[in-house]
Scaffold this active site. Structure first.
Site, PDB file in Angstrom:
ATOM      1  CG  ASP A  67      -0.204  -0.111   2.512  1.00  0.00           C
ATOM      2  OD1 ASP A  67       1.139  -0.140   2.495  1.00  0.00           O
ATOM      3  OD2 ASP A  67      -0.908  -0.329   3.604  1.00  0.00           O
ATOM      4  CG  ASN A 135      -8.201   1.112  11.995  1.00  0.00           C
ATOM      5  OD1 ASN A 135      -7.247   0.307  11.658  1.00  0.00           O
ATOM      6  ND2 ASN A 135      -8.613   2.230  11.198  1.00  0.00           N
TER       7      ASN A 135
END
Ligand code: F6R
Length: 245
Positions: A67, A135
């Site tokens: 990413d 998260n």
């Protein structure tokens, strides 16, 4: 998803590096994907060390980026490409054609997605090393993400924008990430998720006990055809029940 716990992060790193080395020794032109961020750094050191000792030869392998922050390139310290370039690719002496990485500064991000998707469609991923966000994000696949997608551009979650300052020397107005999608991640021949340190203990516990849901992206790895391995140190595993250790 199988959890495997080691005493400390160094031992986790050695075990993960050994997996990668085994794969590359069996298949010299393997396609390897290693996340950026802090967690995989000791794995990178271990790979460099073993390559220096001639225990593995990466000269035919491919390295795909997981990413990138949209808007960043290698001149920004803390970008994914800078992390991988300085901590792994350069020390290993990789050639340009061995590195397939998202250009976070591309004007045409669709084209960028197509370029990476085409490479993976052709070669597949032999091994992927993932970190887990606070998260539960995987790459930049944030909570609520579409899970049957190839590479995609995703809006950064509020938790990610809060945590990201640890990577950068200055405050950056980043709002999006470009990331491999779960369709590609789940199809990898070997998947390792790695978490170390006490601060990951709560999200590790949530991931282990929650059924697959796009609200907690790391749980989606439970849908992988080849079971994903969750490598932990004792601190990250400290909130797990005894029986799952
Ligand atoms: C970075 C990436 C992220 C990180 C995750 C954990 O390329 O894909 O998903 O793996 O945010 O980051 P660290 O390892 O810094 O805790």
């Amino acid at each position: 998803m199988k959890t495997i716990t080691f005493k400390d992060s160094q031992k986790v790193a050695k075990a993960v590096a050994a997996e990668i080395i085994k794969i590359v020794n069996q298949k010299p032109n393997a396609v390897i994907c290693i996340a950026g961020g802090d967690t995989p750094l000791p794995v990178m050191q271990e790979l460099i060390h073993e390559a220096d000792l001639k225990k593995v030869d990466f000269s035919k392998a491919y390295f795909v980026g997981l990413d990138e922050w949209v808007g960043l390139g290698k001149e920004t310290k803390g970008s994914c490409i800078q992390t991988l370039q300085d901590n792994l690719y350069e020390p290993l002496g990789l050639r340009e054609e061995q590195i397939i990485f998202f250009d976070g500064k591309a004007n045409d991000l669709e084209k960028e997605l197509d370029r990476i998707n085409a490479f993976i469609a052709k070669k597949g991923l032999d091994f992927i090393l993932l970190g887990i966000g606070m998260n539960g994000h995987i790459g930049f696949n944030e909570p609520g993400v579409t899970i049957d997608s190839e590479a995609q551009v995703v809006a950064l979650d509020e938790v990610t924008t809060r945590v990201m300052s640890k990577y950068f020397d200055e405050q950056l107005p980043l709002t999006e990430g470009i990331t491999l999608g779960f369709k590609q991640i789940l199809a990898a021949k070997n998947i390792v998720l790695m978490a170390t340190g006490l601060k990951k203990a709560e999200i590790v516990k949530q991931t282990v006990k929650t059924k697959p849901t796009n609200q907690l992206p790391a749980t989606v790895l439970k849908l992988a055809e080849k079971e994903a391995d969750f490598y932990l140190d004792e601190a990250a595993a400290s909130l797990l029940e005894e029986e799952s250790l």
